[in-house]
Design a protein around this motif. Structure first.
Motif, PDB file in Angstrom:
ATOM      1  N   GLY A 252      84.064  49.709  -1.209  1.00 40.94           N
ATOM      2  CA  GLY A 252      82.432  49.887  -0.631  1.00 40.94           C
ATOM      3  C   GLY A 252      82.096  50.587  -1.286  1.00 40.94           C
ATOM      4  O   GLY A 252      82.165  50.760  -3.056  1.00 40.94           O
ATOM      5  N   SER A 253      80.714  51.426  -1.082  1.00 43.25           N
ATOM      6  CA  SER A 253      80.043  52.598  -1.617  1.00 43.25           C
ATOM      7  C   SER A 253      78.915  53.500  -0.730  1.00 43.25           C
ATOM      8  O   SER A 253      79.211  53.253   0.028  1.00 43.25           O
ATOM      9  CB  SER A 253      78.260  51.418  -2.528  1.00 43.25           C
ATOM     10  N   LEU A 254      78.899  54.889  -1.380  1.00 39.66           N
ATOM     11  CA  LEU A 254      79.005  55.449  -0.693  1.00 39.66           C
ATOM     12  C   LEU A 254      76.871  55.689  -1.255  1.00 39.66           C
ATOM     13  O   LEU A 254      76.507  56.108  -1.884  1.00 39.66           O
ATOM     14  CB  LEU A 254      79.654  56.595  -0.259  1.00 39.66           C
ATOM     15  N   THR A 255      76.710  56.115   0.152  1.00 43.12           N
ATOM     16  CA  THR A 255      75.202  56.418  -1.047  1.00 43.12           C
ATOM     17  C   THR A 255      74.210  57.467   0.334  1.00 43.12           C
ATOM     18  O   THR A 255      75.273  57.822   1.094  1.00 43.12           O
ATOM     19  CB  THR A 255      74.149  55.582  -0.697  1.00 43.12           C
ATOM     20  N   LEU A 256      73.492  58.469  -0.295  1.00 38.81           N
ATOM     21  CA  LEU A 256      73.210  59.243   0.481  1.00 38.81           C
ATOM     22  C   LEU A 256      71.577  59.648   1.303  1.00 38.81           C
ATOM     23  O   LEU A 256      70.699  58.904  -0.414  1.00 38.81           O
ATOM     24  CB  LEU A 256      72.670  60.986  -0.588  1.00 38.81           C
ATOM     25  N   VAL A 257      71.498  59.085   2.582  1.00 40.53           N
ATOM     26  CA  VAL A 257      70.057  58.889   2.838  1.00 40.53           C
ATOM     27  C   VAL A 257      69.179  59.909   3.721  1.00 40.53           C
ATOM     28  O   VAL A 257      69.954  60.761   4.328  1.00 40.53           O
ATOM     29  CB  VAL A 257      70.487  57.384   3.880  1.00 40.53           C
ATOM     30  N   ASP A 258      68.103  59.679   3.434  1.00 35.92           N
ATOM     31  CA  ASP A 258      67.063  60.107   4.621  1.00 35.92           C
ATOM     32  C   ASP A 258      66.948  60.237   5.837  1.00 35.92           C
ATOM     33  O   ASP A 258      67.200  59.158   6.033  1.00 35.92           O
ATOM     34  CB  ASP A 258      65.714  60.652   3.735  1.00 35.92           C
ATOM     35  N   GLN A 259      66.834  61.163   6.524  1.00 37.68           N
ATOM     36  CA  GLN A 259      66.874  61.019   7.811  1.00 37.68           C
ATOM     37  C   GLN A 259      66.013  61.160   8.261  1.00 37.68           C
ATOM     38  O   GLN A 259      65.670  61.804   7.913  1.00 37.68           O
ATOM     39  CB  GLN A 259      68.581  60.748   8.782  1.00 37.68           C
ATOM     40  N   LYS A 260      64.939  60.660   8.986  1.00 40.19           N
ATOM     41  CA  LYS A 260      63.132  61.294   9.748  1.00 40.19           C
ATOM     42  C   LYS A 260      64.055  62.330  10.521  1.00 40.19           C
ATOM     43  O   LYS A 260      65.026  62.415  11.317  1.00 40.19           O
ATOM     44  CB  LYS A 260      62.778  60.935  10.530  1.00 40.19           C
ATOM     45  N   PRO A 261      63.009  63.548  11.185  1.00 40.96           N
ATOM     46  CA  PRO A 261      62.578  64.024  11.482  1.00 40.96           C
ATOM     47  C   PRO A 261      62.840  63.875  12.998  1.00 40.96           C
ATOM     48  O   PRO A 261      61.903  62.496  13.291  1.00 40.96           O
ATOM     49  CB  PRO A 261      61.424  65.184  11.373  1.00 40.96           C
ATOM     50  N   ARG A 262      63.558  64.073  13.947  1.00 40.51           N
ATOM     51  CA  ARG A 262      63.409  63.603  15.547  1.00 40.51           C
ATOM     52  C   ARG A 262      63.210  64.916  16.785  1.00 40.51           C
ATOM     53  O   ARG A 262      63.996  66.090  16.272  1.00 40.51           O
ATOM     54  CB  ARG A 262      64.895  62.905  16.059  1.00 40.51           C
TER      55      ARG A 262
ATOM     56  N   SER B 214      64.716  73.007  26.859  1.00 43.51           N
ATOM     57  CA  SER B 214      63.689  72.315  26.063  1.00 43.51           C
ATOM     58  C   SER B 214      63.950  71.648  24.790  1.00 43.51           C
ATOM     59  O   SER B 214      64.318  71.251  23.894  1.00 43.51           O
ATOM     60  CB  SER B 214      63.261  74.020  24.976  1.00 43.51           C
ATOM     61  N   ILE B 215      62.609  71.147  24.903  1.00 43.53           N
ATOM     62  CA  ILE B 215      62.395  69.728  23.320  1.00 43.53           C
ATOM     63  C   ILE B 215      62.231  70.410  22.225  1.00 43.53           C
ATOM     64  O   ILE B 215      61.537  70.956  22.312  1.00 43.53           O
ATOM     65  CB  ILE B 215      61.279  69.353  24.046  1.00 43.53           C
ATOM     66  N   GLU B 216      63.001  70.303  20.992  1.00 45.77           N
ATOM     67  CA  GLU B 216      63.192  71.121  20.314  1.00 45.77           C
ATOM     68  C   GLU B 216      63.343  69.886  19.126  1.00 45.77           C
ATOM     69  O   GLU B 216      63.512  68.660  19.267  1.00 45.77           O
ATOM     70  CB  GLU B 216      64.398  71.773  19.565  1.00 45.77           C
ATOM     71  N   VAL B 217      62.416  70.231  17.962  1.00 44.59           N
ATOM     72  CA  VAL B 217      62.272  69.180  17.085  1.00 44.59           C
ATOM     73  C   VAL B 217      63.328  68.942  16.027  1.00 44.59           C
ATOM     74  O   VAL B 217      63.502  70.205  15.642  1.00 44.59           O
ATOM     75  CB  VAL B 217      60.858  69.206  15.981  1.00 44.59           C
ATOM     76  N   PHE B 218      64.720  68.497  15.573  1.00 44.01           N
ATOM     77  CA  PHE B 218      65.277  68.713  14.854  1.00 44.01           C
ATOM     78  C   PHE B 218      64.306  68.219  13.072  1.00 44.01           C
ATOM     79  O   PHE B 218      64.354  67.664  13.033  1.00 44.01           O
ATOM     80  CB  PHE B 218      66.527  67.906  15.031  1.00 44.01           C
ATOM     81  N   PRO B 219      65.238  68.783  11.862  1.00 44.55           N
ATOM     82  CA  PRO B 219      63.844  68.597  10.717  1.00 44.55           C
ATOM     83  C   PRO B 219      64.580  67.132   9.889  1.00 44.55           C
ATOM     84  O   PRO B 219      65.507  66.882  10.516  1.00 44.55           O
ATOM     85  CB  PRO B 219      64.101  70.238   9.484  1.00 44.55           C
ATOM     86  N   LYS B 220      63.889  66.766   9.296  1.00 48.07           N
ATOM     87  CA  LYS B 220      64.463  65.990   8.306  1.00 48.07           C
ATOM     88  C   LYS B 220      65.693  66.395   7.724  1.00 48.07           C
ATOM     89  O   LYS B 220      66.104  67.327   6.876  1.00 48.07           O
ATOM     90  CB  LYS B 220      64.611  64.854   7.704  1.00 48.07           C
ATOM     91  N   ARG B 221      66.816  65.442   7.087  1.00 51.70           N
ATOM     92  CA  ARG B 221      68.055  65.635   6.616  1.00 51.70           C
ATOM     93  C   ARG B 221      69.180  64.404   5.829  1.00 51.70           C
ATOM     94  O   ARG B 221      68.227  63.114   6.579  1.00 51.70           O
ATOM     95  CB  ARG B 221      69.210  66.236   7.601  1.00 51.70           C
ATOM     96  N   GLN B 222      69.607  64.231   4.989  1.00 49.35           N
ATOM     97  CA  GLN B 222      70.430  63.457   4.154  1.00 49.35           C
ATOM     98  C   GLN B 222      71.855  63.361   4.927  1.00 49.35           C
ATOM     99  O   GLN B 222      72.287  64.402   5.237  1.00 49.35           O
ATOM    100  CB  GLN B 222      70.277  64.127   3.355  1.00 49.35           C
ATOM    101  N   LYS B 223      72.288  62.031   4.805  1.00 49.62           N
ATOM    102  CA  LYS B 223      73.385  61.641   5.093  1.00 49.62           C
ATOM    103  C   LYS B 223      73.538  60.567   4.356  1.00 49.62           C
ATOM    104  O   LYS B 223      73.085  60.211   3.496  1.00 49.62           O
ATOM    105  CB  LYS B 223      73.638  61.270   6.891  1.00 49.62           C
TER     106      LYS B 223
END
Length: 92
Positions: free
Chosen positions: A52-62, A71-80
């Motif tokens: 198969g293949s490996l790629t780096l994708v962006d995840q939105k902040p959540r 408390s509710i916190e905002v996790f910043p965007k990251r790549q996986k």
């Protein structure tokens, strides 16, 4: 017995197959993984034919819940890293 196939298992298999020391095979495997990580960091896709293949994708902040502070916190965007199996890899 653990069903995982670890890096040590891979090093032992490479050492046996190519008649090299386990230390040399670990060095070789570390080099390969470093090159793959560097390619992903540069935004390139890593093709592992026929697996198969490996790629780096962006995840939105959540938004998420911190159970310790309640408390509710905002996790910043990251790549996986995303693995996509090839059609041959899926069928096996």
């Amino acid at each position: 017995m653990d069903p995982s196939f670890t890096r040590d298992d891979l090093a032992a298999a490479v050492a046996t197959r190519f008649d090299i020391t386990k230390r040399d095979s670990k060095t070789l495997i570390d080099f390969i993984f470093d090159e793959m990580s560097g390619a992903l960091s540069d935004g390139r896709r890593v093709l592992l034919a026929p697996i198969g293949s490996l790629t780096l994708v962006d995840q939105k902040p959540r938004r998420g819940w911190n159970p310790k502070t309640r408390s509710i916190e905002v996790f910043p965007k990251r790549q996986k890293v995303r693995f996509r199996p090839s059609s041959t890899g899926r069928s096996q």
